[in-house]
Design a protein around this motif. Structure first.
Motif, PDB file in Angstrom:
ATOM      1  N   ILE A  37       0.842  -1.193   0.000  1.00 23.79           N
ATOM      2  CA  ILE A  37       0.000   0.000   0.000  1.00 23.79           C
ATOM      3  C   ILE A  37       0.882   1.250   0.000  1.00 23.79           C
ATOM      4  N   LEU A  38       1.933   1.241   0.815  1.00 26.37           N
ATOM      5  CA  LEU A  38       2.852   2.370   0.869  1.00 26.37           C
ATOM      6  C   LEU A  38       3.527   2.590  -0.483  1.00 26.37           C
ATOM      7  N   LYS A  39       3.991   1.521  -1.116  1.00 28.35           N
ATOM      8  CA  LYS A  39       4.637   1.643  -2.429  1.00 28.35           C
ATOM      9  C   LYS A  39       3.670   2.206  -3.466  1.00 28.35           C
ATOM     10  N   THR A  40       2.432   1.776  -3.419  1.00 28.94           N
ATOM     11  CA  THR A  40       1.433   2.290  -4.356  1.00 28.94           C
ATOM     12  C   THR A  40       1.207   3.780  -4.147  1.00 28.94           C
ATOM     13  N   HIS A  41       1.063   4.188  -2.893  1.00 26.92           N
ATOM     14  CA  HIS A  41       0.877   5.608  -2.592  1.00 26.92           C
ATOM     15  C   HIS A  41       2.113   6.408  -3.018  1.00 26.92           C
ATOM     16  N   ALA A  42       3.303   5.871  -2.764  1.00 28.39           N
ATOM     17  CA  ALA A  42       4.539   6.569  -3.143  1.00 28.39           C
ATOM     18  C   ALA A  42       4.642   6.728  -4.657  1.00 28.39           C
ATOM     19  N   GLU A  43       4.091   5.782  -5.389  1.00 29.03           N
ATOM     20  CA  GLU A  43       4.122   5.856  -6.845  1.00 29.03           C
ATOM     21  C   GLU A  43       3.099   6.848  -7.391  1.00 29.03           C
ATOM     22  N   PHE A  44       1.893   6.809  -6.871  1.00 27.90           N
ATOM     23  CA  PHE A  44       0.806   7.603  -7.454  1.00 27.90           C
ATOM     24  C   PHE A  44       0.609   8.982  -6.812  1.00 27.90           C
ATOM     25  N   ILE A  45       0.927   9.106  -5.538  1.00 25.47           N
ATOM     26  CA  ILE A  45       0.792  10.407  -4.866  1.00 25.47           C
ATOM     27  C   ILE A  45       2.039  10.669  -4.004  1.00 25.47           C
ATOM     28  N   PRO A  46       3.210  10.708  -4.629  1.00 26.24           N
ATOM     29  CA  PRO A  46       4.467  10.781  -3.877  1.00 26.24           C
ATOM     30  C   PRO A  46       4.634  12.022  -3.008  1.00 26.24           C
ATOM     31  N   ASN A  47       4.042  13.119  -3.400  1.00 21.14           N
ATOM     32  CA  ASN A  47       4.244  14.363  -2.662  1.00 21.14           C
ATOM     33  C   ASN A  47       3.145  14.673  -1.650  1.00 21.14           C
ATOM     34  N   GLN A  48       2.204  13.772  -1.508  1.00 24.71           N
ATOM     35  CA  GLN A  48       1.143  13.953  -0.514  1.00 24.71           C
ATOM     36  C   GLN A  48       1.670  13.564   0.867  1.00 24.71           C
ATOM     37  N   PRO A  49       1.190  14.210   1.912  1.00 26.15           N
ATOM     38  CA  PRO A  49       1.668  13.888   3.255  1.00 26.15           C
ATOM     39  C   PRO A  49       1.242  12.494   3.712  1.00 26.15           C
ATOM     40  N   ALA A  50       2.213  11.768   4.227  1.00 25.66           N
ATOM     41  CA  ALA A  50       1.942  10.456   4.820  1.00 25.66           C
ATOM     42  C   ALA A  50       1.904  10.566   6.335  1.00 25.66           C
ATOM     43  N   ILE A  51       2.798  11.378   6.872  1.00 24.44           N
ATOM     44  CA  ILE A  51       2.896  11.595   8.314  1.00 24.44           C
ATOM     45  C   ILE A  51       2.942  13.096   8.553  1.00 24.44           C
ATOM     46  N   ILE A  52       2.097  13.563   9.451  1.00 24.35           N
ATOM     47  CA  ILE A  52       2.096  14.979   9.805  1.00 24.35           C
ATOM     48  C   ILE A  52       2.247  15.080  11.319  1.00 24.35           C
ATOM     49  N   SER A  53       3.280  15.804  11.738  1.00 18.37           N
ATOM     50  CA  SER A  53       3.450  16.041  13.173  1.00 18.37           C
ATOM     51  C   SER A  53       3.441  17.546  13.399  1.00 18.37           C
ATOM     52  N   GLU A  54       3.689  17.954  14.612  1.00 16.01           N
ATOM     53  CA  GLU A  54       3.639  19.377  14.935  1.00 16.01           C
ATOM     54  C   GLU A  54       4.617  20.195  14.105  1.00 16.01           C
ATOM     55  N   ASP A  55       5.811  19.651  13.855  1.00 20.42           N
ATOM     56  CA  ASP A  55       6.853  20.446  13.210  1.00 20.42           C
ATOM     57  C   ASP A  55       7.375  19.859  11.896  1.00 20.42           C
ATOM     58  N   LYS A  56       6.823  18.758  11.431  1.00 22.69           N
ATOM     59  CA  LYS A  56       7.364  18.135  10.225  1.00 22.69           C
ATOM     60  C   LYS A  56       6.282  17.353   9.496  1.00 22.69           C
ATOM     61  N   THR A  57       6.381  17.377   8.180  1.00 22.88           N
ATOM     62  CA  THR A  57       5.522  16.567   7.326  1.00 22.88           C
ATOM     63  C   THR A  57       6.412  15.666   6.491  1.00 22.88           C
ATOM     64  N   ILE A  58       6.069  14.398   6.425  1.00 18.61           N
ATOM     65  CA  ILE A  58       6.820  13.429   5.631  1.00 18.61           C
ATOM     66  C   ILE A  58       5.903  12.931   4.529  1.00 18.61           C
ATOM     67  N   THR A  59       6.373  13.030   3.288  1.00 25.80           N
ATOM     68  CA  THR A  59       5.566  12.594   2.152  1.00 25.80           C
ATOM     69  C   THR A  59       5.604  11.072   2.028  1.00 25.80           C
ATOM     70  N   TYR A  60       4.700  10.543   1.199  1.00 26.95           N
ATOM     71  CA  TYR A  60       4.694   9.103   0.960  1.00 26.95           C
ATOM     72  C   TYR A  60       6.005   8.633   0.351  1.00 26.95           C
ATOM     73  N   LEU A  61       6.590   9.432  -0.534  1.00 27.83           N
ATOM     74  CA  LEU A  61       7.854   9.052  -1.145  1.00 27.83           C
ATOM     75  C   LEU A  61       8.969   9.019  -0.098  1.00 27.83           C
ATOM     76  N   GLU A  62       9.043  10.027   0.758  1.00 27.59           N
ATOM     77  CA  GLU A  62      10.054  10.049   1.818  1.00 27.59           C
ATOM     78  C   GLU A  62       9.862   8.879   2.780  1.00 27.59           C
ATOM     79  N   PHE A  63       8.626   8.615   3.138  1.00 25.99           N
ATOM     80  CA  PHE A  63       8.320   7.525   4.057  1.00 25.99           C
ATOM     81  C   PHE A  63       8.693   6.175   3.438  1.00 25.99           C
TER      82      PHE A  63
END
Length: 69
Positions: free
Chosen positions: A8-34
């Motif tokens: 599921i993560l690989k699919t999201h990284a392929e199709f929506i790589p720049n969308q946020p996967a993890i959002i915390s108070e001070d940082k956002t990690i995209t699906y591609l980064e994750f």
């Protein structure tokens, strides 16, 4: 139908790589980064002999990373 989290993560990284996967108070990690982070961790574990059936615990100094796992 095999919906492993890794697939599921690989699919999201392929199709929506720049969308946020993890959002915390001070940082956002995209699906591609994750996805890249998980791949690095997986390869490191394989290098030291950990197999897919073994359980491991991960500890990170960064609170954002601790939240993710």
């Amino acid at each position: 139908m095999n919906n492993l989290l890794s697939q599921i993560l690989k699919t999201h990284a392929e199709f929506i790589p720049n969308q946020p996967a993890i959002i915390s108070e001070d940082k956002t990690i995209t699906y591609l980064e994750f996805s890249r982070l998980i791949t690095q961790i997986t390869l490191s574990l394989k290098e030291i002999g950990i197999t897919p059936q073994e359980s491991v615990a991960l500890r990170f100094h960064n609170p954002t990373m601790q939240f993710m796992f």
